[in-house]
Write a protein that holds these residues in place. Structure first.
Motif, mmCIF file in Angstrom:
data_model
loop_
_atom_site.group_PDB
_atom_site.id
_atom_site.type_symbol
_atom_site.label_atom_id
_atom_site.label_comp_id
_atom_site.label_asym_id
_atom_site.label_seq_id
_atom_site.Cartn_x
_atom_site.Cartn_y
_atom_site.Cartn_z
ATOM 1 N N VAL A 1 0.837 -1.209 0.000
ATOM 2 C CA VAL A 1 0.000 0.000 0.000
ATOM 3 C C VAL A 1 0.866 1.251 0.000
ATOM 4 N N ALA A 2 2.009 1.203 0.727
ATOM 5 C CA ALA A 2 2.922 2.342 0.729
ATOM 6 C C ALA A 2 3.474 2.594 -0.669
ATOM 7 N N ALA A 3 3.676 1.530 -1.436
ATOM 8 C CA ALA A 3 4.157 1.693 -2.806
ATOM 9 C C ALA A 3 3.157 2.489 -3.631
ATOM 10 N N ARG A 4 1.892 2.324 -3.318
ATOM 11 C CA ARG A 4 0.851 3.018 -4.070
ATOM 12 C C ARG A 4 0.631 4.448 -3.555
ATOM 13 N N LEU A 5 0.492 4.579 -2.235
ATOM 14 C CA LEU A 5 0.119 5.877 -1.672
ATOM 15 C C LEU A 5 1.317 6.771 -1.373
ATOM 16 N N LEU A 6 2.439 6.166 -0.984
ATOM 17 C CA LEU A 6 3.634 6.952 -0.662
ATOM 18 C C LEU A 6 4.650 6.938 -1.796
ATOM 19 N N ARG A 7 4.279 6.320 -2.924
ATOM 20 C CA ARG A 7 5.125 6.268 -4.123
ATOM 21 C C ARG A 7 6.479 5.625 -3.834
ATOM 22 N N VAL A 8 6.438 4.495 -3.122
ATOM 23 C CA VAL A 8 7.639 3.712 -2.862
ATOM 24 C C VAL A 8 7.670 2.561 -3.855
ATOM 25 N N ARG A 9 8.763 2.435 -4.602
ATOM 26 C CA ARG A 9 8.866 1.372 -5.603
ATOM 27 C C ARG A 9 9.362 0.094 -4.941
ATOM 28 N N LEU A 10 8.616 -1.003 -5.115
ATOM 29 C CA LEU A 10 9.004 -2.284 -4.538
ATOM 30 C C LEU A 10 9.957 -3.012 -5.481
ATOM 31 N N SER A 11 11.061 -3.488 -4.921
ATOM 32 C CA SER A 11 12.051 -4.217 -5.712
ATOM 33 C C SER A 11 11.673 -5.689 -5.803
ATOM 34 N N GLY A 12 12.457 -6.428 -6.596
ATOM 35 C CA GLY A 12 12.243 -7.864 -6.679
ATOM 36 C C GLY A 12 12.457 -8.548 -5.342
ATOM 37 N N THR A 13 13.393 -8.028 -4.536
ATOM 38 C CA THR A 13 13.641 -8.589 -3.206
ATOM 39 C C THR A 13 12.414 -8.440 -2.323
ATOM 40 N N GLU A 14 11.755 -7.290 -2.413
ATOM 41 C CA GLU A 14 10.562 -7.053 -1.603
ATOM 42 C C GLU A 14 9.413 -7.970 -2.011
ATOM 43 N N TRP A 15 9.228 -8.132 -3.323
ATOM 44 C CA TRP A 15 8.183 -9.046 -3.774
ATOM 45 C C TRP A 15 8.519 -10.482 -3.363
ATOM 46 N N GLY A 16 9.809 -10.810 -3.356
ATOM 47 C CA GLY A 16 10.213 -12.127 -2.878
ATOM 48 C C GLY A 16 9.890 -12.316 -1.413
#
Length: 285
Positions: A87-102
């Protein structure tokens, strides 16, 4: 388990909304227990929306705690950190890396293992000493919050998040120690531990989110609300796993919590680049 995961979605989304509201509020004294901050944040619609999600999540959490061991519910709630990051990636414009999705995938795998291995909730009712001890821990949460007010911002967010998580952990255990909501419950110390622990945790988490990282504060909260309550459930309340699947439950718990903490580590919003100093040398030098 569906209720526990629903609670995680509610809590994770609420954390981001409340962080946005807390940061937009006027700064206070910097105290670890800033009650005025809560009043200022309540003037914003994002904070009120977060409160609504917290309320829905709490109801789902109670339902889950009435049917699952504490360790399973606590690990499921750790997934709220994955929700927070997304949600922070969407509202706070934080880009999630491949490590985060992992890390999100790791948390999910841990929850699947727990879902397969978890038995029913334990039948233990808890002694009076346990209920009084729980009330003492709830009071200690406020003391720790006051001391944490003098720490640097990053350490402050982690310490307040950990204290808040401990308060939420008190709520998890207290729900199991309250047989029913009636006049007889007024003489149960667990009821007052629930109210004090939950209120203190909510106040401390709001203060942590104002000046610190959303993920750092939530990481401390994950630690506080999973490990201690899980130990209490197994040691004093009779929580067990399905026959022969203790190893799977332990593995799932560790994997889910570790994945959440890894996500907290790599989920920091990128900091603004430092301004560069002008080159004092003349052109062509």
């Amino acid at each position: 388990m569906i209720c526990a995961l629903g609670a995680a979605v509610c809590f994770g989304t609420a954390s981001v909304l409340q962080a946005m509201a807390a940061r937009a509020a006027e700064p206070g004294t910097g105290s670890g227990v800033d009650t005025a901050l809560l009043l200022r944040a309540l003037r914003q619609w994002r904070y009120l929306a977060g409160l609504g999600l917290d309320g829905a999540g709490f109801v789902l959490q109670i339902i889950a705690l009435r049917h699952l061991p504490i360790y399973a519910v606590g690990a499921a709630l750790a997934a709220s950190l994955a929700v927070t990051a997304v949600v922070a990636a969407r509202l706070l414009r934080v880009r999630l890396s491949g490590t985060e999705w992992g890390a999100v995938a790791v948390v999910s795998a841990g929850l699947v293992m727990l879902g397969l291995a978890s038995g029913e909730e334990g039948s233990g009712k808890g002694s009076l000493a346990l209920k009084l001890g729980l009330l003492a821990v709830a009071g200690l949460v406020l003391v720790v919050g006051a001391v944490a007010g003098g720490l640097p911002d990053r350490s402050r967010a982690l310490a307040l998040g950990l204290a808040a998580g401990t308060g939420f952990g008190v709520v998890e255990v207290a729900v199991r120690l309250i047989d029913d909501i009636s006049l007889s419950a007024l003489s149960n110390p667990a009821l007052y531990a629930l109210l004090l622990g939950g209120g203190s945790a909510f106040l401390l988490l709001t203060s942590a989110l104002q000046r610190g990282s959303v993920t750092t504060a939530t990481a401390g909260m994950v630690l506080g609300e999973t490990i201690g309550p899980a130990a209490v459930g197994v040691a004093w309340l009779g929580d067990r796993t399905r026959e022969g699947l203790t190893w799977l439950a332990v593995t799932g718990f560790v994997v889910a919590v570790a994945g959440a903490l890894a996500l907290a580590r790599f989920g920091e919003p990128p900091s603004d680049p430092a301004p560069t100093e002008p080159d004092p040398s003349p052109p062509g030098a």
